[in-house]
Design a protein around this motif. Structure first.
Motif: not given
Length: 207
Positions: A184-185, A187, A195, A198
């Motif tokens: 999820s972190v 790309t 990410k 965040r």
């Protein structure tokens, strides 16, 4: 379920010096490295691991993630101080953990794939220092059914399908000792600094 007073965060699957620079800036509690597991595109060799952890902020605990590795490998990396903890993410059983404990006194995390309440019960009985609850399909980014987690009388890492959209809910409803994030972190399969920043911010704001 008793609420964890200060949820920790682990960013896993680091493999570049740029990743180390990002986590050194964001300061998660744990940095995870998948070691000698070629089936994963995130895998690093022991030599690469040494180079990466040498640059890691000393206040961040380096966690080596191993999948059915000979116990001598995590023991050596732990005893040499290259990593601070070992995460066992394969079919390592209690006999494996006992053998590994004879070789090192460093903390161990045992990962469990959760598909039923029986999986939770099995995890709770583990002799590892920590348990990690995951969906179990190797970094698919899918979450398991969190309602299977009821009363937990030991600290656990929550993994699988956690990201910016559900991270706050996971912390407030599940109350894990730590959250573990990887896909999820990313790309395009690479860690994304924005990410990572965040999600670390989200965790810090929920302390």
């Amino acid at each position: 379920m008793k609420k964890t007073s200060s949820v920790k965060i682990k960013i896993c699957g680091l493999r570049r010096l740029e990743d180390i620079e990002t986590v050194n800036y964001c300061r998660p509690d744990y940095a995870g490295f998948i070691v000698n597991f070629p089936k994963s595109f995130r895998s690093v060799t022991a030599e690469e691991l040494n180079e990466l952890t040498a640059k890691l902020d000393k206040n961040i605990t380096a966690v080596g993630v191993f999948v059915n590795a000979p116990e001598e490998l995590p023991a050596q990396l732990l005893n040499e101080g290259i990593i601070g903890m070992a995460q066992l993410h394969g079919q390592e059983d209690e006999d494996y953990i006992r053998r590994l404990r004879k070789l090192t006194r460093k903390p161990l995390i045992k990962a469990f794939s959760v598909k039923s309440e029986d999986d939770i019960k099995k995890a709770v009985k583990s002799s590892a220092d920590y348990i990690l609850l995951d969906q179990g399909s190797g970094g698919t980014g899918q979450a398991f059914d969190w309602t299977l987690i009821r009363e937990m009388n030991r600290p656990f890492f929550l993994a699988g399908g956690i990201g910016p959209d559900n991270l706050e809910r996971a912390i407030q409803e599940i109350h894990p000792y730590a959250v573990d994030l990887s896909s999820s972190v990313e790309t395009d399969r690479w860690k994304n600094p924005e990410k990572i920043r965040r999600v670390v911010d989200i965790v810090r704001q929920n302390k």
